[in-house]
Design an enzyme around this catalytic site. Structure first.
Site, PDB file in Angstrom:
ATOM      1  N   ASN A   1      19.713 -26.060  17.086  1.00  0.00           N
ATOM      2  CA  ASN A   1      18.667 -26.201  18.235  1.00  0.00           C
ATOM      3  C   ASN A   1      18.033 -27.160  17.758  1.00  0.00           C
ATOM      4  O   ASN A   1      16.558 -27.566  18.623  1.00  0.00           O
ATOM      5  CB  ASN A   1      17.737 -25.176  18.602  1.00  0.00           C
ATOM      6  CG  ASN A   1      17.828 -24.828  17.139  1.00  0.00           C
ATOM      7  OD1 ASN A   1      17.546 -25.118  16.579  1.00  0.00           O
ATOM      8  ND2 ASN A   1      16.536 -23.758  17.398  1.00  0.00           N
TER       9      ASN A   1
ATOM     10  N   TYR B   1      13.303 -20.673   5.329  1.00  0.00           N
ATOM     11  CA  TYR B   1      13.839 -19.278   5.920  1.00  0.00           C
ATOM     12  C   TYR B   1      13.975 -18.033   5.616  1.00  0.00           C
ATOM     13  O   TYR B   1      15.332 -17.202   5.741  1.00  0.00           O
ATOM     14  CB  TYR B   1      15.167 -19.714   7.322  1.00  0.00           C
ATOM     15  CG  TYR B   1      15.300 -20.472   7.775  1.00  0.00           C
ATOM     16  CD1 TYR B   1      14.946 -21.036   8.992  1.00  0.00           C
ATOM     17  CD2 TYR B   1      16.084 -21.833   7.348  1.00  0.00           C
ATOM     18  CE1 TYR B   1      15.045 -21.685  10.371  1.00  0.00           C
ATOM     19  CE2 TYR B   1      16.275 -22.637   8.578  1.00  0.00           C
ATOM     20  CZ  TYR B   1      16.173 -23.275   9.616  1.00  0.00           C
ATOM     21  OH  TYR B   1      15.484 -23.808  10.339  1.00  0.00           O
TER      22      TYR B   1
ATOM     23  N   LYS C   1      17.052 -31.512  12.935  1.00  0.00           N
ATOM     24  CA  LYS C   1      18.294 -31.112  12.052  1.00  0.00           C
ATOM     25  C   LYS C   1      19.772 -32.130  12.259  1.00  0.00           C
ATOM     26  O   LYS C   1      19.889 -32.927  12.469  1.00  0.00           O
ATOM     27  CB  LYS C   1      18.412 -29.820  12.932  1.00  0.00           C
ATOM     28  CG  LYS C   1      17.774 -29.050  12.933  1.00  0.00           C
ATOM     29  CD  LYS C   1      17.839 -27.335  13.041  1.00  0.00           C
ATOM     30  CE  LYS C   1      16.701 -26.190  12.984  1.00  0.00           C
ATOM     31  NZ  LYS C   1      16.574 -25.125  13.937  1.00  0.00           N
TER      32      LYS C   1
ATOM     33  N   GLU D   1       3.943 -24.293   5.457  1.00  0.00           N
ATOM     34  CA  GLU D   1       5.214 -25.381   5.844  1.00  0.00           C
ATOM     35  C   GLU D   1       5.174 -27.383   5.350  1.00  0.00           C
ATOM     36  O   GLU D   1       5.780 -27.120   5.270  1.00  0.00           O
ATOM     37  CB  GLU D   1       6.251 -25.142   7.183  1.00  0.00           C
ATOM     38  CG  GLU D   1       6.614 -24.387   7.635  1.00  0.00           C
ATOM     39  CD  GLU D   1       7.291 -24.268   9.103  1.00  0.00           C
ATOM     40  OE1 GLU D   1       7.485 -23.152   8.778  1.00  0.00           O
ATOM     41  OE2 GLU D   1       6.695 -24.986   9.817  1.00  0.00           O
TER      42      GLU D   1
ATOM     43  N   HIS E   1      13.395 -28.248  14.068  1.00  0.00           N
ATOM     44  CA  HIS E   1      12.478 -27.122  13.745  1.00  0.00           C
ATOM     45  C   HIS E   1      10.761 -27.242  13.976  1.00  0.00           C
ATOM     46  O   HIS E   1      10.476 -28.443  13.703  1.00  0.00           O
ATOM     47  CB  HIS E   1      12.730 -27.133  12.497  1.00  0.00           C
ATOM     48  CG  HIS E   1      11.675 -26.289  12.153  1.00  0.00           C
ATOM     49  ND1 HIS E   1      11.329 -24.745  12.051  1.00  0.00           N
ATOM     50  CD2 HIS E   1      10.511 -26.281  11.009  1.00  0.00           C
ATOM     51  CE1 HIS E   1      10.816 -24.146  10.730  1.00  0.00           C
ATOM     52  NE2 HIS E   1       9.762 -24.926  10.964  1.00  0.00           N
TER      53      HIS E   1
HETATM   54  P1  TYD Z   1      13.780 -18.361  14.352  1.00  0.00           P
HETATM   55  O1  TYD Z   1      12.679 -18.968  12.881  1.00  0.00           O
HETATM   56  O2  TYD Z   1      13.958 -17.805  14.706  1.00  0.00           O
HETATM   57  O3  TYD Z   1      13.228 -19.498  15.387  1.00  0.00           O
HETATM   58  P2  TYD Z   1      12.751 -21.535  16.119  1.00  0.00           P
HETATM   59  O4  TYD Z   1      13.458 -22.549  15.087  1.00  0.00           O
HETATM   60  O5  TYD Z   1      12.515 -21.538  17.225  1.00  0.00           O
HETATM   61  O6  TYD Z   1      11.296 -21.208  15.628  1.00  0.00           O
HETATM   62  O7  TYD Z   1      14.363 -19.178  13.767  1.00  0.00           O
HETATM   63  C1  TYD Z   1      15.211 -19.963  12.317  1.00  0.00           C
HETATM   64  C2  TYD Z   1      16.715 -20.614  12.871  1.00  0.00           C
HETATM   65  O8  TYD Z   1      17.548 -19.903  13.133  1.00  0.00           O
HETATM   66  C3  TYD Z   1      16.463 -21.692  14.345  1.00  0.00           C
HETATM   67  O9  TYD Z   1      15.912 -22.700  14.869  1.00  0.00           O
HETATM   68  C4  TYD Z   1      18.038 -21.672  14.939  1.00  0.00           C
HETATM   69  C5  TYD Z   1      18.411 -20.357  13.688  1.00  0.00           C
HETATM   70  N1  TYD Z   1      18.530 -19.139  14.587  1.00  0.00           N
HETATM   71  C6  TYD Z   1      20.363 -18.958  14.763  1.00  0.00           C
HETATM   72  O10 TYD Z   1      21.490 -19.726  14.618  1.00  0.00           O
HETATM   73  N2  TYD Z   1      20.690 -17.783  14.830  1.00  0.00           N
HETATM   74  C7  TYD Z   1      20.243 -16.676  15.343  1.00  0.00           C
HETATM   75  O11 TYD Z   1      19.822 -15.319  16.247  1.00  0.00           O
HETATM   76  C8  TYD Z   1      18.382 -16.773  15.578  1.00  0.00           C
HETATM   77  C9  TYD Z   1      17.101 -16.384  16.427  1.00  0.00           C
HETATM   78  C10 TYD Z   1      18.034 -18.468  15.271  1.00  0.00           C
END
Ligand code: TYD
Length: 160
Positions: free
Chosen positions: A118, A55, A15, A132, A121
């Site tokens: 975070n 998303y 990211k 994907e 992805h």
């Molecule tokens: P998600 O698909 O739920 O998680 P992951 O990436 O672990 O599969 O969410 C996609 C992205 O959306 C996540 O990486 C960060 C963002 N996100 C937020 O910003 N706030 C939130 O409350 C959630 C659940 C996700």
């Protein structure tokens, strides 16, 4: 050996947060050290349309515009990684969504203190990984490595 039958592929995105912090190489190194094969890699500036599709499960959430902006802050690096059970392996390496919940030793645990920034992805199951990968890569941007280093990575009977 018939590794093509058993080796899975998954999508990873590095990211913008990782691009801005100059940590692309460190994260890629972790996947290489683990023994995952990189069979596709490119930088991409993500469009509104691609992010709305990627998303789709979050488009209606109040945080989606902030998420979209943060994913467009710089190009991302898209990786196609290959290995046995690679979807599960990479999700375990990434750790849970929120960097504050992620264990040290995971990528999010080591590089993130945020729920949204975070850093990576990773596709969450084999079926989603296929969808994907088709979203982020053209067929000719993913490469067949054949046997290459496969005997260094796996025991022969794991690929039978
Ligand atoms: P998600 O698909 O739920 O998680 P992951 O990436 O672990 O599969 O969410 C996609 C992205 O959306 C996540 O990486 C960060 C963002 N996100 C937020 O910003 N706030 C939130 O409350 C959630 C659940 C996700």
């Amino acid at each position: 050996m018939n590794q093509d039958k058993k080796l899975e592929r998954t999508l990873v995105l590095l990211k913008p947060n990782i691009v801005m912090r100059g940590l692309m190489g460190e994260i890629i190194t972790r996947f290489e050290r683990k023994g995952l094969r990189i069979v596709g890699m490119k930088m991409m500036q993500l469009s509104d349309a691609l992010l709305a599709e990627h998303y789709a499960h979050l488009v209606a959430k109040p945080f989606f515009p902030i998420l979209r902006n943060s994913m467009q802050a710089t190009p991302v690096v898209a990786l196609c990684l290959e290995g046995l059970d690679v979807v599960r392996v990479v999700r375990a390496m990434a750790g849970p969504t929120n960097g504050r919940d992620a264990q040290p030793g995971t990528i999010r645990g080591d590089y993130s203190v945020s729920n949204q920034h975070n850093v990576v992805h990773a596709s969450d199951c084999v079926e989603v990984a296929a969808v994907e990968l088709a979203r982020f890569f053209q067929a000719d941007e993913i490469f067949e490595l054949g046997d290459l280093n496969i005997n260094r990575l796996y025991a022969l009977d794991e690929l039978d």
